[in-house]
Design an enzyme around this catalytic site. Structure first.
Site, short mmCIF file in Angstrom:
data_model
loop_
_atom_site.label_atom_id
_atom_site.label_comp_id
_atom_site.label_asym_id
_atom_site.label_seq_id
_atom_site.Cartn_x
_atom_site.Cartn_y
_atom_site.Cartn_z
CD GLU A 136 -8.88 4.24 -1.45
OE1 GLU A 136 -9.96 3.86 -0.91
OE2 GLU A 136 -7.82 5.07 -1.24
CG HIS A 187 -9.14 -1.63 4.38
ND1 HIS A 187 -8.94 -1.59 3.02
CD2 HIS A 187 -8.71 -0.31 4.83
CE1 HIS A 187 -8.47 -0.45 2.65
NE2 HIS A 187 -8.31 0.34 3.92
CG ASP A 188 -11.56 1.75 3.36
OD1 ASP A 188 -11.04 1.63 4.68
OD2 ASP A 188 -11.07 2.36 2.42
CG ASP A 220 -2.24 0.51 0.98
OD1 ASP A 220 -2.47 1.58 0.42
OD2 ASP A 220 -3.15 -0.32 1.40
CG ASP A 277 -4.89 5.51 1.03
OD1 ASP A 277 -5.69 4.64 1.30
OD2 ASP A 277 -4.89 6.55 1.47
#
Ligand code: NOJ
Length: 556
Positions: free
Chosen positions: A253, A326-327, A99, A196
């Site tokens: 993302e 994970h969100d 990430d 991210d």
């Protein structure tokens, strides 16, 4: 099949390290824990692990607030552990994608402490500082103002928590430091980066006020920081300086990216990224005012949305495909049925997604059908977004029960409960940092790997199919029955072969009449049920899903 880059035929598995596997009994997942589960992942058949952040961090946002990009968070292990993970994964044909969080750092990163120390610091322009009053009305994604005042009467911008100050990408020195850091990781042999909120890094120079939507105190600055004015220049520079020198997977993302944006980001000859993680399909059950004002999904909206993305990126650019991360809340609880039809509907959702063109992402626990959780009250929750939202709404007079309902449906901790390995949990010998879902007694990997009819076995089949059948990677997409509110049916076509993907999102048994979908010589490819045909058509029971094949010209 023409030779495709490996990331187009790969399946990615996302690991949220804190919740995956704890090797030392401290209740927190760690890198040795991940290594101990690599055989499980190899058995599943995935090619790539996207590892959520494992860097040194004070953990305000579970690692998305990085204090040191070149050190490993001590709860997760050491740099030697990480190197061993890369090595052990490689032995099993799995690449590790890290990430990359470079829209912001932690406020404890040395760049920020330096930057904050004085307006004259050489690091001052690594962040976005304004003297006097906040220069605009922007709200933070995690509630409250996006500007934080420091003692010296300056404000800095933080689109997320106040412990996540935004970096100033206009600074050439900052960009160079980021590229050096990326090179450092790539030279360790990682397989790429998941970036991210990378489409937030270019902010509009004038920082204009945003519109204040009903029910909010703050302005919505997103038009001025999403897909901002210089974003493509930055990504092309990053590509030129770093990415193009490695054979890697890059995925950005990108909340708020449209199909037109996605083409610009991923078209090969523009030399930016391989693919984007988009959000439109995840926002279809949000009402006005955002995700906490949820509403039911209207299936035709989802179908039209997938159709839009499939067609727009059919011949240029590339899609990533996902239901969970994970969100997001757990998909089987969200668009499936996590009670009587848990196994069946989880397989249906998997089939619909893995039948599409793009690179599929599986989030830990999805492959065993993990569900949302309802913890008794707010004191059990850990996620900063959830806690801030709770406090803000409570202060505004909303009843706790009403806020808890929102959290049960949309809270990020739904995705972050520990991975369910055994009937007892199996994640840790200690006390897990976030409650284990009690349904681990029946929903767990141990049961799933030993059951040929499990969701796990079905994912394995789907992954293997993608490796074998070019039609999944290459085939064109056509949506059928767009307005049907229960059935999701689409066709993939490739070199004279046609596959129909048929899925029932409802508990009603439906017959797809031959007039609607003539399939004279169907052949069952894969499904959570056997193909049921009659003189009238194909019958789809509750949450049934199948892929059938027919040769060109026979279908509609
Ligand atoms: C997106 C990440 O997926 C999320 O978990 C995080 O809170 C924000 N970006 C801020 O880094």
């Amino acid at each position: 099949m023409q030779q495709q880059p490996w990331w187009k035929t790969s399946v990615v598995y996302q690991i949220y390290p804190r919740s995956f596997m704890d090797s030392n009994g401290d209740g927190i997942g760690d890198i040795p824990g991940i290594i101990s589960k690599l055989d499980y992942l190899q058995d599943l058949g995935i090619d790539v692990i996207w590892l959520s952040p494992v860097y040194d961090s004070p953990n305000d946002d579970n690692g998305y607030d990085i204090r040191d990009y070149r050190a490993i968070h001590k709860e997760f292990g050491t740099m030697a552990d990480l190197e061993q993970l890369i090595e052990e994964a490689k032995k099993r044909g799995i690449r590790i994608v890290m990430d990359l969080v470079v829209n912001h750092t932690s406020d404890e990163h040395a760049w920020f402490t330096e930057s904050k120390s004085s307006p004259d610091s050489p690091y001052r322009d690594y962040y976005i500082w304004k003297q006097g009053n906040p220069p605009n009305n922007w709200g933070s994604v995690f509630s409250g103002s996006a500007w934080e005042r420091t003692e010296e009467d300056w404000h800095y911008l933080h689109l997320f928590s106040k412990k996540q100050p935004d970096l100033n990408w206009r600074s050439e020195a900052l960009r160079k430091d980021v590229y050096d850091m990326m090179t450092y990781w790539l030279d360790k042999g990682i397989g790429g980066f998941r970036m991210d909120v990378i489409n937030f890094i270019s902010k509009h120079e004038d920082l204009p006020d945003g519109i204040v939507h009903e029910g909010s105190h703050y302005g919505d600055g997103s038009p001025y920081f999403m897909n901002g004015p210089v974003i493509h220049t930055y990504l092309q520079e990053m590509n030129e300086k770093v990415l193009k020198h490695y054979d890697i997977l890059t995925v950005g993302e990108m909340p708020g990216a449209t199909t037109d944006d996605a083409i610009l980001y991923t078209k090969e000859d523009r030399h930016e990224l391989n693919m984007v993680f988009t959000f439109e399909h995840m926002d279809l059950d949000s009402g006005p005012g955002g995700k906490w004002n949820y509403k039911d999904l209207y299936l035709p909206d989802l179908k039209r949305n997938f159709e839009k993305w499939q067609l727009a990126l059919e011949h240029e650019g590339w899609n990533s495909l996902y239901w969970n991360n994970h969100d997001q809340p757990r998909i089987v609880s969200r668009f499936g049925n996590d009670e009587a039809y848990r196994v069946h509907s989880a397989k249906m959702l998997a089939l619909v997604l893995h039948g599409l063109k793009g690179t599929p992402y599986i989030y830990q626990g999805e492959e065993i059908g993990m569900t949302n959780i309802q913890l008794p009250d707010i004191s059990h929750y850990k996620d900063i977004e959830t806690l801030n939202m709770y406090n803000e709404r409570l202060a505004a007079g909303e009843e706790p029960e009403s806020i808890m309902k929102r959290i049960y449906v949309k809270g990020r901790d739904n995705a972050r409960t520990p991975m369910q390995w055994t009937p007892q949990g199996g994640f840790t010998t200690g006390t897990p940092w976030l409650a284990q879902n009690p349904n681990t007694a029946s929903i767990n990997a141990e049961q799933a790997v030993n059951d040929p009819d499990s969701i796990f076995a079905f994912y394995k089949e789907l992954i293997a199919l993608r490796k074998k059948e070019a039609i999944l990677t290459e085939g064109d997409f056509t949506l059928l029955l767009p307005d049907d509110e229960e059935l999701f049916i689409y066709k993939r076509s490739y070199q004279g072969t046609e596959w129909y993907v048929l899925a029932n999102f409802s508990q009603t048994t439906r017959t797809v009449a031959h007039e609607e979908l003539p399939l004279p010589s169907t052949q069952h490819v894969i499904g959570n049920t056997k193909l049921k045909t009659s003189a009238h058509g194909i019958e789809l029971g509750p949450y049934d899903a199948v892929i059938v094949e027919c040769t060109k010209g026979e279908g509609k």
